[in-house]
Each structure stands twice: as structure tokens, then as C-alpha cells.
Design a protein around this motif. Structure first.
Motif, PDB file in Angstrom:
ATOM      1  N   ARG A 151     -74.108 -38.863   9.086  1.00 45.96           N
ATOM      2  CA  ARG A 151     -73.557 -40.291   8.522  1.00 45.96           C
ATOM      3  C   ARG A 151     -74.206 -41.243   9.556  1.00 45.96           C
ATOM      4  N   HIS A 152     -74.839 -42.329   9.201  1.00 46.66           N
ATOM      5  CA  HIS A 152     -75.210 -43.313  10.016  1.00 46.66           C
ATOM      6  C   HIS A 152     -74.656 -44.897   9.311  1.00 46.66           C
ATOM      7  N   GLY A 153     -73.687 -45.197  10.148  1.00 42.61           N
ATOM      8  CA  GLY A 153     -73.020 -46.430   9.471  1.00 42.61           C
ATOM      9  C   GLY A 153     -72.417 -46.051   8.235  1.00 42.61           C
ATOM     10  N   ASN A 154     -73.001 -46.900   7.238  1.00 43.15           N
ATOM     11  CA  ASN A 154     -72.568 -47.082   5.990  1.00 43.15           C
ATOM     12  C   ASN A 154     -73.280 -46.174   5.144  1.00 43.15           C
ATOM     13  N   LEU A 155     -74.253 -45.434   5.591  1.00 41.78           N
ATOM     14  CA  LEU A 155     -75.019 -44.320   4.672  1.00 41.78           C
ATOM     15  C   LEU A 155     -74.726 -42.817   4.991  1.00 41.78           C
ATOM     16  N   VAL A 166     -79.227 -39.953  -0.435  1.00 42.58           N
ATOM     17  CA  VAL A 166     -78.699 -41.016   0.381  1.00 42.58           C
ATOM     18  C   VAL A 166     -77.541 -41.579  -0.325  1.00 42.58           C
ATOM     19  N   VAL A 167     -76.083 -41.532   0.076  1.00 46.10           N
ATOM     20  CA  VAL A 167     -74.908 -42.061  -0.382  1.00 46.10           C
ATOM     21  C   VAL A 167     -74.563 -43.258   0.285  1.00 46.10           C
ATOM     22  N   GLU A 168     -74.340 -44.505  -0.441  1.00 48.59           N
ATOM     23  CA  GLU A 168     -73.742 -45.671   0.127  1.00 48.59           C
ATOM     24  C   GLU A 168     -72.264 -45.689   0.003  1.00 48.59           C
ATOM     25  N   LEU A 169     -71.862 -45.536   1.428  1.00 50.65           N
ATOM     26  CA  LEU A 169     -70.168 -45.303   1.545  1.00 50.65           C
ATOM     27  C   LEU A 169     -69.316 -46.548   0.900  1.00 50.65           C
ATOM     28  N   ALA A 209     -59.200 -38.336   3.110  1.00 47.54           N
ATOM     29  CA  ALA A 209     -58.607 -38.671   1.840  1.00 47.54           C
ATOM     30  C   ALA A 209     -59.757 -39.134   0.775  1.00 47.54           C
ATOM     31  N   GLY A 210     -61.160 -39.211   1.252  1.00 48.47           N
ATOM     32  CA  GLY A 210     -62.104 -39.585   0.317  1.00 48.47           C
ATOM     33  C   GLY A 210     -63.443 -38.770   0.413  1.00 48.47           C
ATOM     34  N   HIS A 211     -63.816 -38.238  -0.851  1.00 46.87           N
ATOM     35  CA  HIS A 211     -65.004 -37.554  -1.223  1.00 46.87           C
ATOM     36  C   HIS A 211     -66.169 -38.378  -1.596  1.00 46.87           C
ATOM     37  N   ILE A 212     -67.425 -37.621  -1.532  1.00 50.89           N
ATOM     38  CA  ILE A 212     -68.577 -38.567  -2.028  1.00 50.89           C
ATOM     39  C   ILE A 212     -69.422 -37.792  -2.837  1.00 50.89           C
ATOM     40  N   GLY A 213     -69.036 -36.468  -3.285  1.00 48.36           N
ATOM     41  CA  GLY A 213     -69.696 -35.780  -4.194  1.00 48.36           C
ATOM     42  C   GLY A 213     -69.363 -34.016  -3.938  1.00 48.36           C
ATOM     43  N   GLU A 234     -74.355 -33.226  -6.156  1.00 51.69           N
ATOM     44  CA  GLU A 234     -74.045 -34.180  -7.344  1.00 51.69           C
ATOM     45  C   GLU A 234     -73.216 -35.167  -6.706  1.00 51.69           C
ATOM     46  N   GLU A 235     -73.637 -36.591  -6.660  1.00 50.36           N
ATOM     47  CA  GLU A 235     -72.774 -37.653  -6.125  1.00 50.36           C
ATOM     48  C   GLU A 235     -71.613 -38.128  -6.910  1.00 50.36           C
ATOM     49  N   ALA A 236     -70.504 -38.225  -6.344  1.00 52.73           N
ATOM     50  CA  ALA A 236     -69.120 -38.891  -7.016  1.00 52.73           C
ATOM     51  C   ALA A 236     -69.353 -40.124  -7.571  1.00 52.73           C
ATOM     52  N   GLU A 237     -68.811 -40.398  -8.654  1.00 50.49           N
ATOM     53  CA  GLU A 237     -68.457 -41.716  -9.216  1.00 50.49           C
ATOM     54  C   GLU A 237     -67.346 -42.433  -8.587  1.00 50.49           C
ATOM     55  N   PRO A 238     -67.565 -43.796  -7.916  1.00 47.20           N
ATOM     56  CA  PRO A 238     -66.832 -44.402  -7.320  1.00 47.20           C
ATOM     57  C   PRO A 238     -65.753 -44.925  -8.417  1.00 47.20           C
ATOM     58  N   PHE A 239     -64.494 -44.877  -7.725  1.00 53.05           N
ATOM     59  CA  PHE A 239     -63.302 -45.123  -8.516  1.00 53.05           C
ATOM     60  C   PHE A 239     -63.188 -46.592  -8.900  1.00 53.05           C
ATOM     61  N   LYS A 240     -62.991 -46.834 -10.311  1.00 52.48           N
ATOM     62  CA  LYS A 240     -62.787 -48.153 -10.759  1.00 52.48           C
ATOM     63  C   LYS A 240     -61.505 -48.591 -11.121  1.00 52.48           C
ATOM     64  N   ASP A 241     -61.276 -49.736 -10.698  1.00 45.89           N
ATOM     65  CA  ASP A 241     -59.712 -50.398 -10.963  1.00 45.89           C
ATOM     66  C   ASP A 241     -59.641 -50.646 -12.392  1.00 45.89           C
TER      67      ASP A 241
END
Length: 241
Positions: A151-155, A166-169, A209-213, A234-241
Motif C-alpha cells: 500500500r502506498h497512500g490511497n493505492l 492497482v486498487v484505489e482505496l 473491517a474492509g476488504h478490496i477483493g 478479482e477486485e471487490a465492488e464498492p458498497f453503494k448507498d
């Protein structure tokens, strides 16, 4: 939910003094795979644990119905299942047209935790049929060997061979202060068989508490053990309100 089947129903006998106290330790059939062929019926038996009815230990695998030499019994006194029903499968995993036995035990379970332990018994005919437990590379060992995560900052980067993900957090809306120094695995695992191939999966976490894939591991038999052959992310789908 575990279905408790008295052993007498499948004409089995008690093994190794499984009753320690009346109503305290009970030997049950915890899982089974029925077959029209008497020699292909599988039963997975274990002892209940006094004070923890969901957990089981001291396992036995029975192959076949009936008695005498027609039934094969394999004892595993050190196996342990934390809770819920173990997964049992019976498929050819080596490509030799002989069915192999797979048992997936739950080694740890709780809030956000589901770790597994797999045991594989290869079928051998030399000339009589028998089964022999063989090693399996664990999911954690496979990830350490084949995957590099940073992890480098937000990535977050997931490097598998020459393929880089590369996953944008920020798009997951997790609290930045909870991020781990690098992505990790091991909190949620599973093993499965698909079309004669063994697979392992594990969730990639960036915070408690959070996963990315998800990492999906394909195994292959190398004549000595089942070893991870390839990994896909396989990257996870971000939660949508």
C-alpha cells in the motif's frame, strides 16, 4: 447446521472408546456422501466435545457400507472442526480416474473470521484399493509464495507474476485511519472442488473491517503434494448507498 446421525443407522461401530461420560461425548456421522455403489459411500465421523456441541474432534473416514474387509476406515485423532458442518467431497483430482477424498474443516470461526484446513486422501490401487493422506500447500503459504501486496497512500497494489493490479482505496469509503500498512489475507478462506480441480479462495483486507477483493488459487498435483499453480485477483465492488 450439523445433522447428528447416530452411527447405528449406518451400521457402524464405536471406535476407540468414544463415550467418555454418559451424554457428554457422542460419536456422530457429521457428514456423508451416499452412493448407489456400496463401496463408494462415504461417512465422516467425529466426537462431540463436552461443553461445546458445535465443535468436533477425533475424526474417522469410512469408505463403503457393510462390514469386514469390504469397509475401509481411516482414523485422524488430531483433526479438529471449530463449528458448523465440514465440507466433504469425492472426486478425481489427479487425473488417474480414481476418486480422491477431500475434507475441509473449519479451523477458526467468529465475527469476520472463517479459516479453513483441508485434508486430501489420494486413492491408490496397488492392487487393492486404499487411500493415503497427502500434503496440500495452505492458502497462506501460496499467497506468500506467489503474491506481493503493498500500500502506498490511497493505492494498494497486488502483484501476481508480471500482472499488477492497482486498487484505489478511497472509492470504498473505509476510514483512512484504519488502513493497514499493506493488504493482508487469512481472515476468510475457503477450499472447493470444481470439475476435478482444487481451488482455494481468500479475501484481501485493507483494514480490519474492509476488504478490496478476492484471491482465487488453482491447485495442481505434482506427484508429491497439491501445490498452488496460479492465482487470480478479482477486485471487490464498492458498497453503494
Amino acid at each position: 447446521m450439523i445433522k447428528k446421525i447416530p452411527i447405528s443407522i449406518v451400521m457402524l461401530f464405536l471406535l476407540g472408546g468414544t463415550f467418555e461420560k454418559a451424554n457428554a461425548v457422542e460419536r456422530i456421522v457429521i457428514s456423508s456422501l451416499p452412493s448407489e455403489l456400496w463401496y463408494d459411500n462415504l461417512f465422516l465421523m467425529a466426537d462431540t466435545i463436552d461443553g461445546n456441541w458445535m465443535a468436533h474432534r477425533n475424526f474417522t473416514i469410512q469408505v463403503g457400507l457393510g462390514g469386514g474387509e469390504s469397509v475401509l476406515l481411516y482414523h485422524f485423532p488430531n483433526w479438529y472442526n471449530d463449528k458448523f458442518t465440514p465440507k466433504l467431497f469425492y472426486e478425481d483430482l489427479t487425473g488417474d480416474n480414481l476418486k480422491d477424498i477431500g475434507v475441509v474443516l473449519i479451523s477458526g470461526a467468529g465475527s469476520g473470521l472463517s479459516t479453513k484446513e483441508i485434508h486430501l486422501l489420494n486413492q491408490i490401487q496397488d492392487p487393492n484399493r486404499r487411500y493415503e493422506e497427502v500434503p496440500v500447500e495452505s492458502i497462506n503459504d501460496a499467497v506468500k509464495r506467489l503474491v506481493k501486496m503493498e500500500r502506498h497512500g490511497n493505492l494498494a497494489t497486488i502483484l501476481i507474476g508480471k500482472k499488477k493490479h492497482v486498487v484505489e482505496l478511497s472509492k470504498f469509503h473505509y476510514l483512512p485511519g484504519t488502513f493497514s500498512p499493506s493488504p493482508g489475507v487469512g481472515q476468510e478462506e475457503n477450499y472447493s472442488e470444481e470439475n476435478g480441480v482444487l481451488y482455494g479462495t481468500t479475501i484481501v483486507y485493507i483494514s480490519p473491517a474492509g476488504h478490496i477483493g478476492t484471491l482465487r488459487i488453482m491447485y495442481a498435483w505434482d506427484e508429491k503434494m497439491y501445490k498452488a499453480k496460479s492465482v487470480q485477483f478479482e477486485e471487490a465492488e464498492p458498497f453503494k448507498d
